[in-house]
Design a protein around this motif. Sequence first.
Motif, PDB file in Angstrom:
ATOM      1  N   GLY A  37     -11.164  -7.086   4.609  1.00  0.00           N
ATOM      2  CA  GLY A  37     -10.837  -8.414   4.130  1.00  0.00           C
ATOM      3  C   GLY A  37     -11.422  -8.748   2.768  1.00  0.00           C
ATOM      4  O   GLY A  37     -11.476  -7.914   1.861  1.00  0.00           O
ATOM      5  N   THR A  38     -11.906  -9.979   2.643  1.00  0.00           N
ATOM      6  CA  THR A  38     -12.418 -10.483   1.374  1.00  0.00           C
ATOM      7  C   THR A  38     -13.646  -9.713   0.908  1.00  0.00           C
ATOM      8  O   THR A  38     -13.811  -9.454  -0.292  1.00  0.00           O
ATOM      9  N   ALA A  42     -13.720  -7.853  -2.602  1.00  0.00           N
ATOM     10  CA  ALA A  42     -14.680  -8.296  -3.616  1.00  0.00           C
ATOM     11  C   ALA A  42     -15.471  -7.117  -4.174  1.00  0.00           C
ATOM     12  O   ALA A  42     -15.716  -7.030  -5.382  1.00  0.00           O
ATOM     13  N   MET A  79      -7.989  -9.251  -9.253  1.00  0.00           N
ATOM     14  CA  MET A  79      -8.063 -10.306  -8.248  1.00  0.00           C
ATOM     15  C   MET A  79      -6.732 -11.047  -8.143  1.00  0.00           C
ATOM     16  O   MET A  79      -6.239 -11.316  -7.043  1.00  0.00           O
ATOM     17  N   VAL A  83      -4.240 -11.275  -4.899  1.00  0.00           N
ATOM     18  CA  VAL A  83      -3.958 -12.581  -4.288  1.00  0.00           C
ATOM     19  C   VAL A  83      -2.468 -12.868  -4.273  1.00  0.00           C
ATOM     20  O   VAL A  83      -1.903 -13.301  -3.256  1.00  0.00           O
ATOM     21  N   GLU A 130      -5.931  -2.754   4.049  1.00  0.00           N
ATOM     22  CA  GLU A 130      -5.215  -3.802   4.774  1.00  0.00           C
ATOM     23  C   GLU A 130      -4.046  -3.241   5.577  1.00  0.00           C
ATOM     24  O   GLU A 130      -3.755  -3.707   6.677  1.00  0.00           O
TER      25      GLU A 130
END
Length: 269
Positions: A37-38, A42, A79, A83, A130
């Motif tokens: 995930g995030t 990151a 990023m 997104v 993912e």
Amino acid sequence: MIDPGPAPGGKWADLRTRILSATVMVAVGALEIWLGGTAFAALVVLLTAVMIWELAAMTAPARKQTPVTIAVVAGVALMLALVLRSEIATLFLMAPTLVLILTPRRDRRLAGGYALAVMLAGYGLVDLREAGGGSAILWVVAVVVASDVLGYFVGRMLGGPKFWPAISPKKTWSGTVAGWVGAALVGMAAVLWLGASWLLVPVSALVAFAGQLGDIAESWVKRRCGVKDASNLIPGHGGVLDRFDALIGAMVFVLALGLVAPVMALFGA
């Protein structure tokens, strides 16, 4: 990628430092892959930005502030691509390439091309995590690590003819072939333990070869820039690019393979 050549003070003089640094990186990487995930995205964005900073600094050492600016551009661009997730959004991945080509530096086209490979690899890592959960990303990482480690030890112990002496004079054919064998063994382990397709075995060897080419590509950039390491951020390994150069090549190949056939189909997904 680990360089299978002689080290000052003996063959294994740098091994302790390499192992300690690698242990920390493996622990952090394993945690982030597990979290996904995030958190994982990151980390990938951060590492990608650092690699672009190293590339920009190598190719324009006199321009002290420009590499930081280009690194920020790279991080924001990746990023946004992650997104927005669209074909148009992936054009953001070209932003660092355009900046590198348009700013004064040595080998602008080479730097721009390599920057695009770095950005694609970063995007591909998050996308693969993912799409396939932990298994697919762990497979790629395991293939690169197995190829790297086996190539390191076999290359240092056996030596022999050089693989590509004009660009990477320390790498040998013995270490290169050992890396393919190690990768194939990883693919076989995935077949036996995860129920993956037997096609994963030769594909793993091809991914390892792509990783080795990624390592050679970074060596070429460094040779053109007249530097030994991309930076000195990682003790015993040099820079982030020096550590993840093979993963860049491997991920670009996996992305290209995905355009022909679904990679996750090899895992029965």
